[in-house]
Design a protein around this motif. Sequence first.
Motif, mmCIF file in Angstrom:
data_model
loop_
_atom_site.group_PDB
_atom_site.id
_atom_site.type_symbol
_atom_site.label_atom_id
_atom_site.label_comp_id
_atom_site.label_asym_id
_atom_site.label_seq_id
_atom_site.Cartn_x
_atom_site.Cartn_y
_atom_site.Cartn_z
ATOM 1 N N LEU A 210 -55.124 -8.602 -29.010
ATOM 2 C CA LEU A 210 -54.932 -9.152 -30.111
ATOM 3 C C LEU A 210 -54.881 -10.984 -29.682
ATOM 4 N N ALA A 211 -54.527 -11.278 -28.659
ATOM 5 C CA ALA A 211 -54.416 -12.712 -28.411
ATOM 6 C C ALA A 211 -55.810 -13.229 -28.130
ATOM 7 N N ASP A 212 -56.897 -12.424 -28.123
ATOM 8 C CA ASP A 212 -58.207 -12.924 -28.070
ATOM 9 C C ASP A 212 -58.798 -12.778 -29.088
ATOM 10 N N LYS A 213 -58.140 -12.143 -30.221
ATOM 11 C CA LYS A 213 -58.891 -12.008 -31.488
ATOM 12 C C LYS A 213 -57.894 -12.919 -32.781
ATOM 13 N N ILE A 214 -56.979 -13.229 -32.349
ATOM 14 C CA ILE A 214 -56.090 -13.851 -33.523
ATOM 15 C C ILE A 214 -55.538 -15.194 -32.726
ATOM 16 N N PRO A 215 -56.048 -16.704 -33.348
ATOM 17 C CA PRO A 215 -55.307 -17.511 -32.717
ATOM 18 C C PRO A 215 -53.971 -17.655 -32.528
ATOM 19 N N MET A 216 -53.427 -17.869 -31.271
ATOM 20 C CA MET A 216 -52.098 -17.715 -30.957
ATOM 21 C C MET A 216 -51.338 -19.329 -31.247
ATOM 22 N N ARG A 217 -50.164 -19.520 -31.891
ATOM 23 C CA ARG A 217 -49.638 -20.651 -31.989
ATOM 24 C C ARG A 217 -48.086 -20.463 -31.425
ATOM 25 N N PRO A 218 -47.902 -21.464 -30.482
ATOM 26 C CA PRO A 218 -46.490 -21.331 -29.840
ATOM 27 C C PRO A 218 -45.426 -21.517 -30.955
ATOM 28 N N GLY A 219 -44.072 -20.790 -31.053
ATOM 29 C CA GLY A 219 -43.280 -20.783 -32.103
ATOM 30 C C GLY A 219 -41.829 -20.499 -31.512
ATOM 31 N N LEU A 220 -40.973 -20.354 -32.411
ATOM 32 C CA LEU A 220 -39.614 -20.184 -32.005
ATOM 33 C C LEU A 220 -38.963 -18.759 -32.054
ATOM 34 N N ILE A 221 -38.346 -18.458 -31.216
ATOM 35 C CA ILE A 221 -37.569 -17.009 -31.327
ATOM 36 C C ILE A 221 -36.023 -17.362 -31.603
#
Length: 391
Positions: A210-221
């Motif tokens: 999925l990380a290769d198909k959807i642009p990943m944005r760092p965020g909060l947990i």
Amino acid sequence: MKILAAMSGGVDSAVAAARAVDAGHEVVGVHLALSRMPGTLRTGSRGCCTIEDSRDAHIVAGQLGIPFYVWDFSERFKEDVVDDFIAEYANGRTPNPCMRCNERIKFAALLDRALALGFDAVATGHYAEIVPASDGTPELHRGADLNKDQSYVLGVLTAEQLAHCYFPIGASASKSEVRAEAERRGFPVANKPDSYDICFIPDGDTKAWLADKIPMRPGLIRDESGEVLGEHEGATTYTVGQRKGLGIEKPAADGKPRYVVGVDPRENTVTVGPRASLAIEELEGIRTSWAGRPPADMGATEETGIDCEVQIRAHADPVPARAWLGEAREEVPAAEADPLGPVVPRPRPAGQVLRVRVETPLTGVAPGQTMVVYRGTRVLGQATIDRTVHA
């Protein structure tokens, strides 16, 4: 009858085709080429529909003396299954690609083409049975081998489709019986391992895929109180109920494990909490369909609903429940595309809303999953889970 046998290259579809021949039907074998990388080979027992599987299906068809063809459905598979899978995860949902494949490829695209070519039915190696109701309407029932029962993934089939489906091994006592029959027939696939996991992610690493198909944005947990516990690399690779790989260094106050209890792709946040926060007592589903005649006694309130069982995963145990129909929803226009991602959020389809209240709370239920409703062994219908209510 003139039967089109869908031959995946596995033992179940091989024996199904053989039994169709033995029953005196005019049988033609077909293998669906679904991969856009035709050189892909099976890795261990993962995956399906590879070039290796095509060869195995061809060999069995030759042993049976039936015509055999390979139909390229790769473009349709990409659009209806793979792209749908990506879009659903991009919207924070957890889809079931096997359900979509059965709904849109094997029993829509394939069946439509088979009927157009003059075939009466499509035969597959699924462990499920079709039983005629008193009025002749076909009903879908669990297979005899409950350990291999596949009625759940067939819950998307309609009465019209069931009328043209043929499951020759559905009444088999066990998978070992099917393997023994394949061995007696001399099929080279008699001891071939079952495929599992997602066929288009053969290494099983869904997060990396999925990380290769959807642009990943760092965020909060965050926890349920809003306290920041850590950061993630992309919210859309998480799913409700997930425990491992959360990347949280600060332990919970009670020392117990945390689980993903919510994913918000818009805010790009992942919410975690204790296992108790995963308990769900009510499900609301969209894209409702009926596997045969809809239950006539199902009302529009919980009081006028029906007693049933609901199953939320292919290998989960069914649980007692109460089901009723909510108001039909109108389709909601899709929102504008997120400039940070390529996927346009999906509109909510119009149609009946199926509501289910379970007697015993379920855990780890995520929007996007499919709930299939049963009465005993009979599949009544299914819906895609759109909303859950915590216990």
